[in-house]
Design a protein around this motif. Structure first.
Motif, PDB file in Angstrom:
ATOM      1  N   ASN A 163       0.804  -1.221   0.000  1.00  0.00           N
ATOM      2  CA  ASN A 163       0.000   0.000   0.000  1.00  0.00           C
ATOM      3  C   ASN A 163       0.843   1.281   0.000  1.00  0.00           C
ATOM      4  O   ASN A 163       0.432   2.283  -0.577  1.00  0.00           O
ATOM      5  N   GLU A 164       1.966   1.236   0.670  1.00  0.00           N
ATOM      6  CA  GLU A 164       2.789   2.445   0.807  1.00  0.00           C
ATOM      7  C   GLU A 164       4.270   2.096   0.628  1.00  0.00           C
ATOM      8  O   GLU A 164       5.067   2.217   1.555  1.00  0.00           O
ATOM      9  N   PRO A 165       4.664   1.662  -0.590  1.00  0.00           N
ATOM     10  CA  PRO A 165       6.046   1.209  -0.803  1.00  0.00           C
ATOM     11  C   PRO A 165       7.096   2.304  -0.661  1.00  0.00           C
ATOM     12  O   PRO A 165       8.265   2.007  -0.460  1.00  0.00           O
ATOM     13  N   ASP A 166       6.681   3.554  -0.743  1.00  0.00           N
ATOM     14  CA  ASP A 166       7.639   4.656  -0.665  1.00  0.00           C
ATOM     15  C   ASP A 166       7.817   5.217   0.740  1.00  0.00           C
ATOM     16  O   ASP A 166       8.511   6.221   0.925  1.00  0.00           O
ATOM     17  N   ASN A 167       7.214   4.568   1.734  1.00  0.00           N
ATOM     18  CA  ASN A 167       7.449   4.976   3.122  1.00  0.00           C
ATOM     19  C   ASN A 167       8.856   4.553   3.519  1.00  0.00           C
ATOM     20  O   ASN A 167       9.368   3.537   3.060  1.00  0.00           O
ATOM     21  N   LEU A 168       9.471   5.313   4.425  1.00  0.00           N
ATOM     22  CA  LEU A 168      10.780   4.925   4.940  1.00  0.00           C
ATOM     23  C   LEU A 168      10.622   3.740   5.881  1.00  0.00           C
ATOM     24  O   LEU A 168       9.704   3.703   6.693  1.00  0.00           O
ATOM     25  N   SER A 169      11.536   2.795   5.763  1.00  0.00           N
ATOM     26  CA  SER A 169      11.542   1.649   6.653  1.00  0.00           C
ATOM     27  C   SER A 169      12.147   2.051   7.995  1.00  0.00           C
ATOM     28  O   SER A 169      12.956   2.976   8.066  1.00  0.00           O
ATOM     29  N   SER A 170      11.797   1.317   9.023  1.00  0.00           N
ATOM     30  CA  SER A 170      12.369   1.577  10.351  1.00  0.00           C
ATOM     31  C   SER A 170      13.596   0.693  10.613  1.00  0.00           C
ATOM     32  O   SER A 170      14.086   0.637  11.731  1.00  0.00           O
ATOM     33  N   ILE A 171      14.129   0.033   9.591  1.00  0.00           N
ATOM     34  CA  ILE A 171      15.254  -0.877   9.770  1.00  0.00           C
ATOM     35  C   ILE A 171      16.484  -0.141  10.300  1.00  0.00           C
ATOM     36  O   ILE A 171      16.838   0.922   9.795  1.00  0.00           O
ATOM     37  N   PRO A 172      17.123  -0.664  11.329  1.00  0.00           N
ATOM     38  CA  PRO A 172      18.361  -0.051  11.829  1.00  0.00           C
ATOM     39  C   PRO A 172      19.515  -0.277  10.841  1.00  0.00           C
ATOM     40  O   PRO A 172      19.531  -1.265  10.093  1.00  0.00           O
ATOM     41  N   TYR A 173      20.467   0.615  10.863  1.00  0.00           N
ATOM     42  CA  TYR A 173      21.597   0.547   9.937  1.00  0.00           C
ATOM     43  C   TYR A 173      22.344  -0.787   9.986  1.00  0.00           C
ATOM     44  O   TYR A 173      22.614  -1.380   8.926  1.00  0.00           O
ATOM     45  N   PRO A 174      22.695  -1.326  11.171  1.00  0.00           N
ATOM     46  CA  PRO A 174      23.420  -2.607  11.178  1.00  0.00           C
ATOM     47  C   PRO A 174      22.628  -3.737  10.511  1.00  0.00           C
ATOM     48  O   PRO A 174      23.196  -4.563   9.799  1.00  0.00           O
ATOM     49  N   CYS A 175      21.327  -3.746  10.710  1.00  0.00           N
ATOM     50  CA  CYS A 175      20.499  -4.786  10.101  1.00  0.00           C
ATOM     51  C   CYS A 175      20.452  -4.613   8.584  1.00  0.00           C
ATOM     52  O   CYS A 175      20.462  -5.595   7.839  1.00  0.00           O
ATOM     53  N   TRP A 176      20.419  -3.374   8.130  1.00  0.00           N
ATOM     54  CA  TRP A 176      20.445  -3.096   6.691  1.00  0.00           C
ATOM     55  C   TRP A 176      21.788  -3.558   6.094  1.00  0.00           C
ATOM     56  O   TRP A 176      21.805  -4.213   5.049  1.00  0.00           O
ATOM     57  N   CYS A 177      22.891  -3.256   6.769  1.00  0.00           N
ATOM     58  CA  CYS A 177      24.213  -3.726   6.305  1.00  0.00           C
ATOM     59  C   CYS A 177      24.229  -5.244   6.203  1.00  0.00           C
ATOM     60  O   CYS A 177      24.743  -5.808   5.227  1.00  0.00           O
ATOM     61  N   SER A 205      29.167 -12.507  24.855  1.00  0.00           N
ATOM     62  CA  SER A 205      27.727 -12.580  24.569  1.00  0.00           C
ATOM     63  C   SER A 205      27.335 -11.664  23.415  1.00  0.00           C
ATOM     64  O   SER A 205      26.217 -11.166  23.369  1.00  0.00           O
ATOM     65  N   LEU A 206      28.248 -11.470  22.495  1.00  0.00           N
ATOM     66  CA  LEU A 206      27.990 -10.587  21.362  1.00  0.00           C
ATOM     67  C   LEU A 206      26.904 -11.178  20.470  1.00  0.00           C
ATOM     68  O   LEU A 206      26.945 -12.373  20.160  1.00  0.00           O
ATOM     69  N   PRO A 207      25.929 -10.389  20.076  1.00  0.00           N
ATOM     70  CA  PRO A 207      24.891 -10.919  19.182  1.00  0.00           C
ATOM     71  C   PRO A 207      25.483 -11.405  17.858  1.00  0.00           C
ATOM     72  O   PRO A 207      26.471 -10.867  17.356  1.00  0.00           O
ATOM     73  N   PHE A 208      24.846 -12.412  17.307  1.00  0.00           N
ATOM     74  CA  PHE A 208      25.291 -13.017  16.058  1.00  0.00           C
ATOM     75  C   PHE A 208      25.423 -11.982  14.941  1.00  0.00           C
ATOM     76  O   PHE A 208      26.397 -12.002  14.183  1.00  0.00           O
ATOM     77  N   LEU A 209      24.458 -11.083  14.830  1.00  0.00           N
ATOM     78  CA  LEU A 209      24.504 -10.073  13.783  1.00  0.00           C
ATOM     79  C   LEU A 209      25.768  -9.222  13.900  1.00  0.00           C
ATOM     80  O   LEU A 209      26.461  -8.990  12.909  1.00  0.00           O
ATOM     81  N   ASN A 210      26.092  -8.771  15.088  1.00  0.00           N
ATOM     82  CA  ASN A 210      27.296  -7.952  15.287  1.00  0.00           C
ATOM     83  C   ASN A 210      28.547  -8.730  14.895  1.00  0.00           C
ATOM     84  O   ASN A 210      29.435  -8.205  14.219  1.00  0.00           O
ATOM     85  N   TRP A 211      28.622  -9.989  15.337  1.00  0.00           N
ATOM     86  CA  TRP A 211      29.766 -10.827  15.010  1.00  0.00           C
ATOM     87  C   TRP A 211      29.888 -10.990  13.493  1.00  0.00           C
ATOM     88  O   TRP A 211      30.965 -10.887  12.928  1.00  0.00           O
ATOM     89  N   SER A 212      28.765 -11.241  12.843  1.00  0.00           N
ATOM     90  CA  SER A 212      28.772 -11.416  11.392  1.00  0.00           C
ATOM     91  C   SER A 212      29.271 -10.162  10.684  1.00  0.00           C
ATOM     92  O   SER A 212      30.037 -10.249   9.718  1.00  0.00           O
ATOM     93  N   LEU A 213      28.854  -9.008  11.159  1.00  0.00           N
ATOM     94  CA  LEU A 213      29.307  -7.754  10.534  1.00  0.00           C
ATOM     95  C   LEU A 213      30.808  -7.536  10.737  1.00  0.00           C
ATOM     96  O   LEU A 213      31.496  -7.041   9.845  1.00  0.00           O
ATOM     97  N   ILE A 214      31.324  -7.930  11.886  1.00  0.00           N
ATOM     98  CA  ILE A 214      32.771  -7.828  12.122  1.00  0.00           C
ATOM     99  C   ILE A 214      33.508  -8.739  11.140  1.00  0.00           C
ATOM    100  O   ILE A 214      34.480  -8.325  10.501  1.00  0.00           O
TER     101      ILE A 214
END
Length: 188
Positions: free
Chosen positions: A58-72, A156-165
């Protein structure tokens, strides 16, 4: 189509549209990773993915709320790694880095065992790797520095952070995480 200004370092980053996040999610789905399987191997919660792509039709041009690390992270999973550094990687001896950690540190989220503080100390905040400090990595990925440091100190680093490193070191996290891809996946 994903706009070029969403594929840049954080200080110049434009948040993606919900349609751009949906493009990546649908590309992964088309290659064998439905929402449940994607959540399992990445650790991203289905409800967050739904929020980031909310109202896509319905609104494809709305900005997503995705955080930058998740987008990376999502961009790396579809063949566009290291947007945080314009595609550059930190120059390290990857074989030496791999030696610091157990093989379980290089698996998908559902099989990942977080490295210990001792293992992290070989890589992060170590005089051998000037670019790999909690402060610098937190700035690059827009992480909360104290939370990141706490994760490193406690193993206890989250998997996403480790993956980005790992990605910043030139390790292909797409191949590490998405073992069951049905084809080549790339947004290029």
């Amino acid at each position: 189509m994903i706009r070029a200004n969403t594929l840049v370092p954080y200080k110049s980053w434009a948040k993606p549209l919900v349609s751009e996040v949906a493009t990546i999610i649908y590309l992964l789905k088309d290659n064998g990773y439905d929402a449940a399987q994607l959540a399992k191997v990445t650790g991203l919660q289905q409800k967050n993915i739904n929020v980031w792509t909310a109202r896509y039709k319905n609104e494809p041009d709305n900005l997503s709320s995705i955080p930058y690390p998740c987008w990376c992270f999502l961009c790396a999973l579809v063949g566009k790694p290291n947007i945080q550094s314009n595609g550059d990687v930190i120059d390290v001896n990857v074989k030496k880095v791999l030696y610091y950690f157990k093989p379980t540190a290089f698996r998908s989220n559902d099989k990942f065992i977080c490295p210990s503080q001792e293992q992290f100390s070989n890589l992060i905040d170590n005089d051998n790797y000037e670019s790999l400090t909690t402060e610098k990595l937190s700035t690059v990925f827009n992480w909360n520095a104290s939370n990141f440091a706490h994760g490193v100190e406690n193993g206890s680093l989250p998997f996403l952070n480790w993956s980005l490193i790992l990605m910043t070191l030139g390790i292909d996290i797409q191949k590490m995480i998405l073992k069951d891809l049905e084809g080549d996946v790339s947004i290029d």
